[in-house]
Every structure is written in C-alpha cells, then in structure tokens.
Enzyme design. Sequence first.
Site, PDB file in Angstrom:
ATOM      1  N   ASP A 195      10.428  -8.977  -7.232  1.00 59.41           N
ATOM      2  CA  ASP A 195       9.327 -10.005  -6.770  1.00 59.41           C
ATOM      3  C   ASP A 195      10.197 -11.046  -5.656  1.00 59.41           C
ATOM      4  O   ASP A 195      11.094 -11.504  -6.455  1.00 59.41           O
ATOM      5  CB  ASP A 195       8.489 -10.458  -7.538  1.00 59.41           C
ATOM      6  CG  ASP A 195       7.074 -10.523  -6.954  1.00 59.41           C
ATOM      7  OD1 ASP A 195       6.380 -10.105  -7.228  1.00 59.41           O
ATOM      8  OD2 ASP A 195       7.275 -11.782  -6.495  1.00 59.41           O
ATOM      9  N   ASN A 239      -2.661  -6.716 -11.758  1.00 60.39           N
ATOM     10  CA  ASN A 239      -3.877  -7.473 -11.842  1.00 60.39           C
ATOM     11  C   ASN A 239      -5.131  -6.554 -11.172  1.00 60.39           C
ATOM     12  O   ASN A 239      -4.805  -5.974  -9.900  1.00 60.39           O
ATOM     13  CB  ASN A 239      -3.072  -8.350 -10.814  1.00 60.39           C
ATOM     14  CG  ASN A 239      -2.277  -9.966 -11.535  1.00 60.39           C
ATOM     15  OD1 ASN A 239      -2.024  -9.590 -12.827  1.00 60.39           O
ATOM     16  ND2 ASN A 239      -0.940  -9.701 -10.843  1.00 60.39           N
ATOM     17  N   VAL A 285      -2.400  -8.222  -3.331  1.00 63.44           N
ATOM     18  CA  VAL A 285      -1.783  -7.977  -2.417  1.00 63.44           C
ATOM     19  C   VAL A 285      -2.785  -6.282  -2.711  1.00 63.44           C
ATOM     20  O   VAL A 285      -2.543  -6.185  -3.936  1.00 63.44           O
ATOM     21  CB  VAL A 285      -0.216  -7.336  -2.471  1.00 63.44           C
ATOM     22  CG1 VAL A 285      -0.129  -6.011  -1.257  1.00 63.44           C
ATOM     23  CG2 VAL A 285       0.445  -8.306  -2.497  1.00 63.44           C
ATOM     24  N   HIS A 340      -0.249  -2.121  -7.485  1.00 64.29           N
ATOM     25  CA  HIS A 340       1.369  -1.976  -8.182  1.00 64.29           C
ATOM     26  C   HIS A 340       1.714  -2.483  -9.876  1.00 64.29           C
ATOM     27  O   HIS A 340       0.468  -3.169 -10.267  1.00 64.29           O
ATOM     28  CB  HIS A 340       1.865  -2.953  -7.244  1.00 64.29           C
ATOM     29  CG  HIS A 340       1.397  -4.616  -6.995  1.00 64.29           C
ATOM     30  ND1 HIS A 340       0.280  -4.582  -6.186  1.00 64.29           N
ATOM     31  CD2 HIS A 340       1.609  -5.477  -7.352  1.00 64.29           C
ATOM     32  CE1 HIS A 340      -0.061  -6.022  -6.258  1.00 64.29           C
ATOM     33  NE2 HIS A 340       0.548  -6.710  -6.976  1.00 64.29           N
ATOM     34  N   HIS A 388       3.871  -4.263 -12.414  1.00 67.13           N
ATOM     35  CA  HIS A 388       4.876  -5.869 -12.530  1.00 67.13           C
ATOM     36  C   HIS A 388       5.433  -5.946 -13.242  1.00 67.13           C
ATOM     37  O   HIS A 388       4.831  -5.181 -14.936  1.00 67.13           O
ATOM     38  CB  HIS A 388       3.813  -6.870 -12.647  1.00 67.13           C
ATOM     39  CG  HIS A 388       3.068  -7.412 -11.797  1.00 67.13           C
ATOM     40  ND1 HIS A 388       3.907  -8.831 -10.422  1.00 67.13           N
ATOM     41  CD2 HIS A 388       2.375  -7.628 -10.588  1.00 67.13           C
ATOM     42  CE1 HIS A 388       2.877  -9.295  -9.902  1.00 67.13           C
ATOM     43  NE2 HIS A 388       2.174  -8.371  -9.837  1.00 67.13           N
TER      44      HIS A 388
HETATM   45  P1  AMP Z   1      -0.505  -9.840  -7.195  1.00 66.74           P
HETATM   46  O1  AMP Z   1      -0.589 -10.987  -6.897  1.00 66.74           O
HETATM   47  O2  AMP Z   1      -0.811  -9.183  -8.880  1.00 66.74           O
HETATM   48  O3  AMP Z   1      -1.283  -8.920  -5.841  1.00 66.74           O
HETATM   49  O4  AMP Z   1       1.212  -9.325  -7.029  1.00 66.74           O
HETATM   50  C1  AMP Z   1       1.759  -9.779  -5.895  1.00 66.74           C
HETATM   51  C2  AMP Z   1       2.973  -9.584  -5.297  1.00 66.74           C
HETATM   52  O5  AMP Z   1       3.774  -9.331  -4.810  1.00 66.74           O
HETATM   53  C3  AMP Z   1       3.206 -10.784  -6.355  1.00 66.74           C
HETATM   54  O6  AMP Z   1       3.617 -10.729  -7.271  1.00 66.74           O
HETATM   55  C4  AMP Z   1       4.194 -11.451  -4.733  1.00 66.74           C
HETATM   56  O7  AMP Z   1       4.948 -12.651  -4.861  1.00 66.74           O
HETATM   57  C5  AMP Z   1       5.022 -10.435  -4.061  1.00 66.74           C
HETATM   58  N1  AMP Z   1       4.815 -10.339  -3.163  1.00 66.74           N
HETATM   59  C6  AMP Z   1       4.378 -10.695  -1.770  1.00 66.74           C
HETATM   60  N2  AMP Z   1       4.454 -10.477  -0.771  1.00 66.74           N
HETATM   61  C7  AMP Z   1       6.206 -10.273  -1.132  1.00 66.74           C
HETATM   62  C8  AMP Z   1       7.638  -9.732  -0.222  1.00 66.74           C
HETATM   63  N3  AMP Z   1       7.290  -9.776   0.861  1.00 66.74           N
HETATM   64  N4  AMP Z   1       9.001  -9.342  -1.100  1.00 66.74           N
HETATM   65  C9  AMP Z   1       8.314  -9.202  -2.494  1.00 66.74           C
HETATM   66  N5  AMP Z   1       7.536  -9.529  -3.289  1.00 66.74           N
HETATM   67  C10 AMP Z   1       6.379  -9.505  -2.785  1.00 66.74           C
END
Ligand code: AMP
Length: 114
Positions: A31, A87, A96, A100, A102
Amino acid sequence: MADKTIFQKIEAGEIPAKIEYQDAECFAIRDINPQAPLHLLVIPRKVVPHLSEASAADAALLGHLLLVARDLALKLGCGDGFRTVINNGKNAGETVPHLHVHVLGGRPLGWPPG
Ligand code: AMP
C-alpha cells in the site's frame, strides 16, 4: 469500455508499485500509504467493483484472495497476528472501486477498528 481502475493501471505497468506476489487470478502490492509495518493489497485481476456486487460465481476467487493474503502475511513475518480487511462503501472508507483485500500486520492492531 470503462476507465481502468488505479489497480488495473498498476497491473498494466502504467503506475509503479512494489509487486510482492502475482498469479493468474490476482496480484499483491505494498500500500502506498501504509497503516502498519506490513500493509499489502491483494487485488483480483477481475474487476469486481465492491464486495456488495460479488456473485456466487466469484466465490472461488474470493477464497483464493484470502488464502493468498494468509500466505503472504505468514511469509512476511506476521505469524503472531495479522488482519484482513475489505472496505465496502463510503462509510467503510472504500476509495478504490476495485475489490481488494488489505493485509495488515507487524504491530498490535486495536479492536474495534475506527
Ligand atoms: P480502500 O480505501 O479500502 O479502497 O483502499 C484503497 C487503498 O489503495 C488505500 O489504502 C490507498 O493507500 C491504496 N492506494 C491508492 N493508490 C495506490 C497506489 N498507487 N499504490 C499503492 N496503493 C495505493
């Protein structure tokens, strides 16, 4: 065709990321904004936008994501405790829209989460 998600751009090499694992069904990255010493995202190649939109046809894929998450957590030193999180939706902090998992570990994790 829908715009690529940020994770599809990473998968295509259009955005850099540290890829820790990949197979035919999924890949795992660090992340970019880690919330624990170990913070990975296990991401299916198939875009399921949200867990709430997954179907019975996704059951094996969802199980696979969890087993990959488990294997990575153990391989990367979190045998004493780790957490998997999906989430779903705005109130849960989802940012996003590409499902996914975590994987968090490497420190004591409080409960309940915020
Ligand atoms: P969520 O908030 O559960 O949708 O998680 C999305 C995650 O993607 C967050 O923890 C972000 O920090 C992570 N994220 C967003 N852009 C990137 C990226 N370019 N590379 C790695 N992680 C990312």
